[in-house]
Design a protein around this motif. Structure first.
Motif, mmCIF file in Angstrom:
data_model
loop_
_atom_site.group_PDB
_atom_site.id
_atom_site.type_symbol
_atom_site.label_atom_id
_atom_site.label_comp_id
_atom_site.label_asym_id
_atom_site.label_seq_id
_atom_site.Cartn_x
_atom_site.Cartn_y
_atom_site.Cartn_z
ATOM 1 N N THR A 35 -15.672 -11.626 -2.550
ATOM 2 C CA THR A 35 -14.374 -12.236 -2.818
ATOM 3 C C THR A 35 -14.445 -13.231 -3.969
ATOM 4 O OG1 THR A 35 -14.760 -14.035 -1.247
ATOM 5 C CG2 THR A 35 -13.662 -12.043 -0.403
ATOM 6 N N GLU A 36 -13.282 -13.508 -4.529
ATOM 7 C CA GLU A 36 -13.179 -14.553 -5.543
ATOM 8 C C GLU A 36 -13.557 -15.901 -4.965
ATOM 9 O OE1 GLU A 36 -11.296 -17.933 -7.649
ATOM 10 O OE2 GLU A 36 -11.019 -17.260 -5.585
ATOM 11 N N THR A 37 -13.157 -16.166 -3.726
ATOM 12 C CA THR A 37 -13.325 -17.503 -3.153
ATOM 13 C C THR A 37 -14.792 -17.876 -2.987
ATOM 14 O OG1 THR A 37 -12.749 -18.919 -1.284
ATOM 15 C CG2 THR A 37 -12.990 -16.606 -0.789
ATOM 16 N N THR B 85 -17.403 -16.205 -4.497
ATOM 17 C CA THR B 85 -18.043 -16.070 -5.810
ATOM 18 C C THR B 85 -17.797 -17.292 -6.678
ATOM 19 O OG1 THR B 85 -17.823 -13.655 -5.718
ATOM 20 C CG2 THR B 85 -18.201 -14.652 -7.878
ATOM 21 N N ASN B 86 -16.542 -17.708 -6.788
ATOM 22 C CA ASN B 86 -16.246 -18.839 -7.662
ATOM 23 C C ASN B 86 -16.650 -20.179 -7.060
ATOM 24 O OD1 ASN B 86 -15.398 -17.396 -9.840
ATOM 25 N ND2 ASN B 86 -13.213 -17.572 -9.404
ATOM 26 N N TYR C 1 -9.686 -20.478 -4.650
ATOM 27 C CA TYR C 1 -10.909 -20.446 -3.850
ATOM 28 C C TYR C 1 -10.833 -21.286 -2.573
ATOM 29 C CZ TYR C 1 -12.474 -24.568 -6.678
ATOM 30 O OH TYR C 1 -12.586 -25.781 -7.309
ATOM 31 N N SER D 95 -9.221 -11.169 -3.818
ATOM 32 C CA SER D 95 -9.821 -10.237 -4.770
ATOM 33 C C SER D 95 -10.362 -10.938 -6.010
ATOM 34 C CB SER D 95 -8.789 -9.189 -5.186
ATOM 35 O OG SER D 95 -9.305 -8.389 -6.235
ATOM 36 N N TYR D 96 -11.510 -10.451 -6.471
ATOM 37 C CA TYR D 96 -12.126 -10.962 -7.697
ATOM 38 C C TYR D 96 -11.606 -10.212 -8.926
ATOM 39 C CZ TYR D 96 -15.895 -13.237 -10.352
ATOM 40 O OH TYR D 96 -16.608 -14.015 -11.228
ATOM 41 N N SER E 121 -9.404 -9.067 -12.019
ATOM 42 C CA SER E 121 -8.531 -9.735 -12.995
ATOM 43 C C SER E 121 -7.434 -8.758 -13.414
ATOM 44 C CB SER E 121 -9.319 -10.171 -14.227
ATOM 45 O OG SER E 121 -8.447 -10.651 -15.237
ATOM 46 N N THR F 1 -2.228 -15.042 -6.115
ATOM 47 C CA THR F 1 -2.617 -15.916 -5.006
ATOM 48 C C THR F 1 -1.389 -16.441 -4.269
ATOM 49 O OG1 THR F 1 -4.538 -16.603 -6.297
ATOM 50 C CG2 THR F 1 -3.986 -17.919 -4.361
#
Length: 419
Positions: A138-140, A142-143, A311, A344-345, A347, A365
């Motif tokens: 996930t984006e959360t 990962t970031n 995130y 979702s990661y 773009s 988001t």
């Protein structure tokens, strides 16, 4: 013998095959996020202002002197948080950053393990590597690691808070959330849960720990009151960049104030109605109630506040795991369309369709959080209307399950433990 294990002589179960497939994929995804993406870094650096603040604290220099006119990350932790993060500056910045990445990655993994235990999912279940892989994709997550933020530890605090509430350990539950609030107030809305359940002892440590840490920190910080004079007003402002709240998007797109306020009013009504139905009909189903209500409260706090970032969605993992419960409100495709929006990661910035791509990227988001709240209310209202129509409101609003086709919770637990 070692080669024979690669080709079992008897057919394996589907669950075991899934485990064989997912464990190496999950482990390698975690290692990639920690050792490659996080160490490389990208775009935003949340760690440098934290390290500089810790260094200033240890060297008796001003901490709360950031220039808020820039769009660079700012140091926003209160004095209690400054005290807690001070040890980061004992070693050099690079190794300190690596250590912080590792701590947050480990905290996220431990939080997922504890969360699965709350749902009676065994470590040997194929669900475990699927959840680990999904979370670190996930984006959360990962970031959080790439930007080197503290959200992994906050997630662990949230899971500990909810788990200890379920186990009737109020002081320890309060301590878990109190430590996170001492650094950042992301989880503060969850204190509504022990409040409505009249679990007053939770507040002894939930409020006491931040107060004690603040009292200890104030004499040690050169400029503690600048946090109140400078940082707190900034925290109340709505900014038009890196902000997924309704107010943030309204400011970015230049929407009229009445529309922004109106949208927030509509979603506030949705949240109140949802929490009312959850309390009235589900408060005795503690696991379902706590996990679902926590997700609604946190989503609402981000959507309706002046500042919210994508995130933060890591804190919705406990709610998303309710999909394992057969009375879950998110066993439907719109709920997971919403989850795609805030997890979702991917773009959506497009060179061919720049305007549409930019709107999709910046709004996904907000769209996801909004749709999630709508879905939960619609499911609960649908259940209420069905129960009322069938004359069974006194027995709750859960749908009538066809046990011939739908496994009971006990059976689902046995299956999870078996695999």
């Amino acid at each position: 013998m070692s080669f024979r294990s690669l080709e079992p002589r008897t057919a394996d179960t589907a669950a075991r095959v899934i485990s064989y497939v997912m464990w190496p994929i999950a482990v390698m995804t975690v290692l990639n996020r920690v050792l490659v993406k996080a160490v490389n870094g990208f775009r935003t650096d949340d760690f440098t202002p934290v390290y500089q603040a810790a260094l200033a604290f240890l060297n008796r220099r001003p901490v709360y002197d950031a220039n808020f006119s820039s769009v660079d990350p700012h140091y926003l932790y209160p004095p209690s948080g400054t005290l807690m993060i001070a040890p980061l500056a004992v070693i050099d910045p690079e190794r300190s950053r690596w250590l912080f990445i590792s701590i947050n990655a480990i905290a996220a993994v431990v939080a997922l393990y504890l969360l699965l235990k709350l749902f009676d999912v065994a470590l040997s279940s194929p669900i475990t590597p699927v959840v680990l892989f999904a979370a670190f994709s996930t984006e959360t997550v990962t970031n959080t690691l790439v930007f080197t933020n503290i959200n992994g530890l906050v997630l662990l605090g949230e899971v500990a808070f909810l788990g200890l509430l379920l186990k009737k350990k109020p002081y320890w539950s309060g301590a878990a959330i109190g430590l996170t609030i001492a650094v950042k107030p992301t989880l503060a809305p969850l204190l509504l849960l022990p409040l409505v359940r009249k679990e007053w002892r939770v507040f002894v440590t939930a409020i006491g720990i931040p107060l004690v840490l603040t009292a200890v920190a104030i004499p040690l910080i050169v400029d503690p009151w600048d946090f109140v004079r400078r940082t707190v007003p900034y925290l109340g402002e709505t900014r038009d960049y890196f902000n997924s709240s309704i107010a943030g998007n309204a400011l970015y797109y230049g929407l009229p104030e009445w529309l922004s306020v109106g949208l927030r009013g509509v979603f506030a009504i949705i949240v109140v109605a949802t929490l009312y139905l959850l309390w009235k009909y589900y408060r005795h189903d503690e696991l379902f109630f706590l996990m679902t209500a926590s997700g609604v409260l946190l989503t609402a706090s981000w959507l309706l506040s002046s500042l919210a970032q994508m995130y933060y969605s890591m804190m919705l993992f406990p709610f998303l795991l309710t999909v394992l419960l057969r009375n879950s409100t998110i066993r439907n495709w719109p709920a997971w369309l919403a989850a795609y929006g805030f997890l979702s990661y991917d773009s959506w910035l497009s060179g061919r369709w720049p305007t549409a791509g930019r709107a999709a990227e910046y709004m996904k988001t907000t769209f996801g959080w909004s749709l999630l709240l709508i879905v939960v209310l619609c499911v609960l209202v649908g259940r209420y209307l069905a129960a009322k129509r069938e004359g069974r409101l006194d027995g709750g609003i859960d749908p009538v399950f066809d046990d011939a086709r739908t496994p009971s919770p006990a059976l689902e637990t046995k299956v999870a433990e078996k695999y």
